[in-house]
Design an enzyme around this catalytic site. Structure first.
Site, mmCIF file in Angstrom:
data_model
loop_
_atom_site.group_PDB
_atom_site.id
_atom_site.type_symbol
_atom_site.label_atom_id
_atom_site.label_comp_id
_atom_site.label_asym_id
_atom_site.label_seq_id
_atom_site.Cartn_x
_atom_site.Cartn_y
_atom_site.Cartn_z
ATOM 1 N N TYR A 42 0.859 -1.172 0.000
ATOM 2 C CA TYR A 42 0.000 0.000 0.000
ATOM 3 C C TYR A 42 0.903 1.232 0.000
ATOM 4 C CZ TYR A 42 -4.223 2.620 1.189
ATOM 5 O OH TYR A 42 -5.252 3.500 1.191
ATOM 6 N N LYS A 97 -19.841 -20.526 -11.309
ATOM 7 C CA LYS A 97 -19.004 -20.421 -12.517
ATOM 8 C C LYS A 97 -17.610 -19.926 -12.118
ATOM 9 C CE LYS A 97 -22.025 -21.322 -15.857
ATOM 10 N NZ LYS A 97 -21.941 -22.214 -16.991
ATOM 11 N N GLU A 139 -23.081 -14.307 -18.612
ATOM 12 C CA GLU A 139 -23.730 -15.569 -18.244
ATOM 13 C C GLU A 139 -25.220 -15.373 -17.997
ATOM 14 O OE1 GLU A 139 -21.720 -18.477 -17.942
ATOM 15 O OE2 GLU A 139 -23.678 -19.452 -17.936
ATOM 16 N N ASN A 290 -30.773 -27.279 -18.352
ATOM 17 C CA ASN A 290 -30.314 -27.489 -16.966
ATOM 18 C C ASN A 290 -31.313 -26.909 -15.973
ATOM 19 O OD1 ASN A 290 -27.761 -28.747 -17.273
ATOM 20 N ND2 ASN A 290 -26.940 -26.828 -18.058
HETATM 21 N N1 LIG Z 1 -25.671 -27.690 -21.233
HETATM 22 C C1 LIG Z 1 -25.185 -26.459 -21.315
HETATM 23 O O1 LIG Z 1 -23.975 -26.262 -21.322
HETATM 24 C C2 LIG Z 1 -26.091 -25.287 -21.397
HETATM 25 C C3 LIG Z 1 -27.431 -25.415 -21.287
HETATM 26 N N2 LIG Z 1 -28.226 -24.334 -21.375
HETATM 27 C C4 LIG Z 1 -29.654 -24.543 -21.172
HETATM 28 O O2 LIG Z 1 -30.382 -24.121 -22.304
HETATM 29 C C5 LIG Z 1 -31.612 -23.587 -21.897
HETATM 30 C C6 LIG Z 1 -31.817 -22.221 -22.539
HETATM 31 O O3 LIG Z 1 -30.841 -21.293 -22.076
HETATM 32 P P1 LIG Z 1 -30.640 -19.905 -22.826
HETATM 33 O O4 LIG Z 1 -30.521 -20.122 -24.279
HETATM 34 O O5 LIG Z 1 -29.558 -19.215 -22.108
HETATM 35 O O6 LIG Z 1 -32.037 -19.189 -22.490
HETATM 36 P P2 LIG Z 1 -32.877 -18.133 -23.338
HETATM 37 O O7 LIG Z 1 -33.860 -17.569 -22.391
HETATM 38 O O8 LIG Z 1 -31.987 -17.198 -24.059
HETATM 39 O O9 LIG Z 1 -33.635 -19.004 -24.416
HETATM 40 C C7 LIG Z 1 -34.583 -19.956 -24.106
HETATM 41 C C8 LIG Z 1 -35.205 -20.469 -25.392
HETATM 42 O O10 LIG Z 1 -35.918 -21.638 -25.080
HETATM 43 C C9 LIG Z 1 -37.204 -21.542 -25.667
HETATM 44 N N3 LIG Z 1 -38.160 -22.334 -24.906
HETATM 45 C C10 LIG Z 1 -38.553 -22.205 -23.648
HETATM 46 N N4 LIG Z 1 -39.454 -23.144 -23.343
HETATM 47 C C11 LIG Z 1 -39.640 -23.884 -24.468
HETATM 48 C C12 LIG Z 1 -40.440 -24.992 -24.798
HETATM 49 N N5 LIG Z 1 -41.252 -25.559 -23.916
HETATM 50 N N6 LIG Z 1 -40.364 -25.478 -26.058
HETATM 51 C C13 LIG Z 1 -39.554 -24.924 -26.948
HETATM 52 N N7 LIG Z 1 -38.767 -23.874 -26.689
HETATM 53 C C14 LIG Z 1 -38.812 -23.361 -25.454
HETATM 54 C C15 LIG Z 1 -37.534 -20.074 -25.640
HETATM 55 O O11 LIG Z 1 -38.530 -19.825 -26.599
HETATM 56 P P3 LIG Z 1 -39.105 -18.358 -26.907
HETATM 57 O O12 LIG Z 1 -38.035 -17.718 -27.718
HETATM 58 O O13 LIG Z 1 -40.342 -18.650 -27.667
HETATM 59 O O14 LIG Z 1 -39.330 -17.709 -25.579
HETATM 60 C C16 LIG Z 1 -36.173 -19.491 -26.011
HETATM 61 O O15 LIG Z 1 -36.013 -19.483 -27.402
HETATM 62 C C17 LIG Z 1 -31.597 -23.597 -20.386
HETATM 63 O O16 LIG Z 1 -32.247 -24.754 -19.926
HETATM 64 C C18 LIG Z 1 -30.160 -23.701 -20.035
HETATM 65 O O17 LIG Z 1 -29.945 -24.339 -18.808
HETATM 66 C C19 LIG Z 1 -27.744 -23.080 -21.615
HETATM 67 C C20 LIG Z 1 -26.410 -22.902 -21.713
HETATM 68 C C21 LIG Z 1 -25.462 -23.979 -21.563
HETATM 69 C C1 LIG Z 2 -24.606 -24.582 -18.119
HETATM 70 C C2 LIG Z 2 -25.174 -23.259 -18.249
HETATM 71 O O1 LIG Z 2 -24.467 -22.299 -18.423
HETATM 72 C C3 LIG Z 2 -26.603 -23.113 -18.206
HETATM 73 O O2 LIG Z 2 -27.310 -24.101 -18.091
HETATM 74 O O3 LIG Z 2 -27.059 -21.961 -18.268
HETATM 75 MG MG LIG Z 3 -25.514 -20.431 -18.270
#
Ligand SMILES: NC(=O)C1=CN([C@@H]2O[C@H](COP(=O)(O)OP(=O)(O)OC[C@H]3O[C@@H](n4cnc5c(N)ncnc54)[C@H](OP(=O)(O)O)[C@@H]3O)[C@@H](O)[C@H]2O)C=CC1
Ligand SMILES: CC(=O)C(=O)O
Ligand SMILES: [Mg+2]
Length: 755
Positions: A42, A97, A139, A290
């Site tokens: 410091y 994370k 995130e 998830n």
């Molecule tokens: N395994 C991995 O590493 C990761 C997994 N994920 C998972 O992916 C999912 C989405 O995350 P993310 O993209 O960040 O979220 P977003 O909110 O950006 O997008 C969610 C999307 O899912 C659609 N959706 C929601 N419910 C339904 C349904 N019943 N049928 C069809 N489409 C649906 C939404 O539709 P609409 O546009 O019509 O609202 C939207 O397009 C989460 O479950 C997350 O945990 C995400 C990142 C990493």
């Molecule tokens: C894994 C992750 O980043 C998610 O499910 O949003």
């Molecule tokens: Mg995520």
């Protein structure tokens, strides 16, 4: 499939509550003890690097944490698949994370939750904090705002800005798909791909797959409103429009018919078994939502045994989760002081991951994961605990960054870089991981002798719920029930098996066994009854001796010496029987075993040699190459002292025994552990720092272990009881439930058992 780990809500909350709220701690990396330290850290000393950085901003990478510090930033609008939980409720995920960054790639990361859904306010806040960090990991920000936020920040900032849910997911999905198609024998350009979820993760995944050769007209994207077709107006945005196709298909169900690949980044349960049934042969199903996938692997396999299934979870094979990407992408990017993480770096990451999964899996990975892994339907992507990731993926990312001109400080020697990465990681965590995996495979029926102690009950519940095996608890049913209920574990009452002298059918055989052992040692039948029926340490040992359990853990409620004496009524467990206590000290990425911490009070040179053998045996069982030092206050005969003499003679005993491990002594602890000090004795036979310390007596063992625990905060496992015919472990009276669980795991793996 590995036994599935069951996690309860209580356990998840307790994990986040103890030992301190949350998952992160900050510690100083420089000395901060003296007036001089204060003057350097410091005012006035700190002024010097400030002025240097003001003149030459690049030197911030040399004089501050910037170059190894990433911000994990969210507004909580798309927390996993849980939806918009808000900034505060997203904090556990962001802290998570941050610790994954540290655990897997030694990147320091801090979570920042911004309480705004206004992209402009979000962008402004992040832009302003740029100087603090070497990279920004965005995130769980929902689409479409995430696209605008990321793009704008990339343009405005001179450090990598990376939306993990978009590109982290896309990279891992691409890596997994490369390998899944390898197995199913299909080419990406011929595949019909259905994507469910057109948000952050979905749009990025489909874009990357198209860049890899998937044909636009073969890709059907769905969201909450069904198929995104040309001309649809409801719920659309420009990012979705880019993937609209001319089709009559309107629902996910229709789209799935004949599809080769399903990618789910939407919500739990979005896919039905009927949909899976209708897919093409060898269908690839990545259900990545998830914490719960669109369809579970069990459900998918029930209707299609030919399916290659992955989820985002760690408790199923094939975890397609961005945890495999962001730590290593940032590690590589930070190490070249990158200005960005570009597409080439992402593709290099995907290819490195895919190639790693196709390589022969070393035994250490199989041990850590609890089963032999080989490239195939149940292993298309490396596991997060694969220690090769840290030295395989970042060099590929760094090379791609240097080749494409985003590096500020290129790495000249990439091989040397890989070696440094290998040395960077803490080996102790993989040792513990390996032991737990072995215990999970062993599925030992663990006898917990002290069912009246709540810490023991917690450990027993955790043992069983973690899929390690069956927990048998010695205690009174009503008492165990009441204590479990008070501990908030009422559900566990039905799960644990409670055993006692009143409910066992074996008391008479236990008593006659004990009478046989003790009748000539002054015990009459009355004494025997008292011991067998009323002393839980003896009763539990009798259960083990009769095979009514596979291993035993006790000692949390009474002094170890006393417990050892009671166990000795049933088993040969004294110093003269060859029993030895070995304690493992884990600290700052090092593991050192110390012995004897339990049995031999004042060992002579022959006893010391035995302790060395037992210590070496435990070291090997933990996956270490034993290097034993006989430690004292003198080194190789100086200063001459009667007390050090036996330590001087003990190596000669091992010479005579012709053992197959390295040993030397006597020496002081700094000679044993510090290579620079050891180098002053070029004749020393140890090829590196010792990892087994044989100490002169039990008091010195106890003093050194407790000093390390109290002063340095070392993790202590043990004493691990060795040399018995049966797997028995004695926890200490100050053990936490976690310590007792660790001892149970040692017992389950039969560490130290005389074979
Ligand atoms: N395994 C991995 O590493 C990761 C997994 N994920 C998972 O992916 C999912 C989405 O995350 P993310 O993209 O960040 O979220 P977003 O909110 O950006 O997008 C969610 C999307 O899912 C659609 N959706 C929601 N419910 C339904 C349904 N019943 N049928 C069809 N489409 C649906 C939404 O539709 P609409 O546009 O019509 O609202 C939207 O397009 C989460 O479950 C997350 O945990 C995400 C990142 C990493
Ligand atoms: C894994 C992750 O980043 C998610 O499910 O949003
Ligand atoms: Mg995520």
């Amino acid at each position: 499939m590995a036994e599935k780990t069951r996690i309860t809500r209580d356990e998840a909350l307790a994990y986040h509550l103890d030992p301190t709220p949350g998952k992160i701690d900050v510690s100083a990396s420089t000395p901060m003890a003296t007036q001089r330290d204060l003057s350097l850290a410091y005012s006035p000393g700190v002024a010097v690097p400030c002025e240097v950085i003001a003149q030459n901003p690049e030197t911030a990478y040399d004089y501050t944490t910037k170059g190894n510090m990433v911000a994990v930033i969210s507004n909580g609008t798309a927390v996993l698949g849980l939806g918009n939980l808000g900034a505060l409720a997203s904090k556990p995920v962001m802290e998570g994370k941050a610790v994954l960054f540290k655990r897997f790639a030694d990147v320091n990361a801090i979570d920042i939750e911004l309480d705004t859904e206004d992209p402009d306010a979000f962008i402004k806040a992040v832009e302003l904090m740029g100087p603090s960090f070497g990279g920004i990991n965005l995130e769980d920000i929902k689409a479409p705002e995430c696209f605008i936020i990321e793009q704008t920040l990339k343009e405005k900032m001179d450090i990598p800005v990376f939306h993990d849910d978009q590109h982290g997911t896309a990279v891992i999905c691409a890596a997994g798909l490369i390998n899944a198609l390898h197995i199913s024998g299909k080419k990406i350009e011929d595949c019909r791909i259905v994507l469910n979820g057109a948000g952050a993760a979905g749009i990025a995944c489909i874009e990357l797959l198209k860049a890899m050769g998937a044909r636009h007209e073969n890709c059907i994207v769905c969201d909450t409103k069904g198929v995104i077709y040309q001309g649809r107006t409801a719920g659309m945005n420009q990012w979705k429009s880019a993937h609209a196709v001319a089709t009559d298909l309107r629902t996910l169900q229709e789209a799935m018919e004949g599809a080769d690949v399903f990618l789910g980044v939407s919500v739990k349960g979005a896919v039905t078994q009927d949909m899976v049934k209708s897919m093409a042969d060898n269908p690839v199903i990545f259900a990545m939502a998830n914490p719960d996938p669109e369809i579970t692997p069990e459900e998918a396999h029930q209707v299609r045994i030919d399916a290659i299934v992955a989820t985002g979870r760690s408790d199923y094979p094939n975890q397609v989760n961005n945890v495999l990407g962001f730590p290593y992408l940032f590690r590589g990017a930070l190490d070249i002081h990158a200005r960005a993480i570009n597409d080439e770096m992402k593709i290099a990451c995907a290819e490195a991951l895919a190639a790693l999964a196709r390589e022969d899996v070393p035994d250490e990975v199989a041990i850590a994961y609890g089963r032999k892994l080989s490239f195939g339907r149940d292993y298309i992507i490396p596991t997060p605990f694969d220690p090769r990731l840290i030295y395989t993926v970042p060099p590929a990312v760094a090379r791609a960054g240097m080749d494409t001109g985003v590096s500020r400080r290129p790495i000249v020697d990439l091989d040397g870089y890989a070696d440094k990465l290998r040395a960077r990681m803490d080996p102790t965590s993989s040792i513990l991981q390996g032991i737990y995996a072995r215990a999970r495979n062993a599925q030992a029926r663990m006898i917990f002798a002290e069912g009246d102690e709540v810490r023991v009950l917690r450990a027993a519940v955790a043992y069983q719920r973690n899929g390690l095996g069956k927990a048998l608890v010695v205690g009174r049913e009503a008492d165990v029930k009441e204590k479990l209920e008070t501990a908030g574990l009422a559900d566990a009452v039905r799960e644990l098996e409670v055993v006692n002298a009143a409910n066992t059918q074996h008391l008479e055989s236990y008593k006659s066994f004990l009478y046989q052992r003790l009748q000539r040692k002054g015990f009459d039948r009355h004494d025997i009854h008292k011991l067998a029926a009323r002393d839980r340490h003896v009763f539990a040992s009798l259960m083990l001796a009769h095979g009514h359990g596979d291993a035993l853990v006790t000692g949390a409620t009474r002094k170890s010496a006393h417990v050892l004496e009671l166990i000795g009524k049933v088993f040969d467990a004294s110093a003269s029987d060859g029993a030895v206590g070995i304690t493992a000290l884990l600290h700052k990425g090092k593991i050192v075993l110390v012995g004897d911490t339990l049995v031999n009070e004042w060992p002579d040179d022959n006893d010391l040699a035995l302790i060395a053998e037992r210590g070496a045996h435990v070291a090997r069982e933990l996956g270490l190459d034993p290097r034993v030092a006989f430690v004292s206050f003198s080194t190789f005969g100086y200063p001459v002292s009667e007390r050090a003499d036996k330590m001087h003679r003990a190596p000669a005993v091992l010479d005579e025994r012709g053992v197959d491990f390295e040993y030397d002594g006597e020496m002081t602890v700094d000679v044993a552990l510090n290579p620079a000090v050891m180098a002053q004795y070029p004749f020393c036979r140890l090829s590196g720092p010792a990892n087994v310390l044989v100490v002169p007596a039990r008091h010195s063992a106890s003093i050194s272990v407790k000093l390390m625990q109290e002063m340095a905060g070392a993790t202590v496992i043990g004493p691990i009881l060795t040399g018995l015919q049966h797997p028995v472990q004695i926890a200490s009276t100050v053990s936490t439930a976690n310590d007792i669980l660790n001892m149970a795991v040692m017992a389950a793996c039969e560490i130290g058992r005389n074979s």
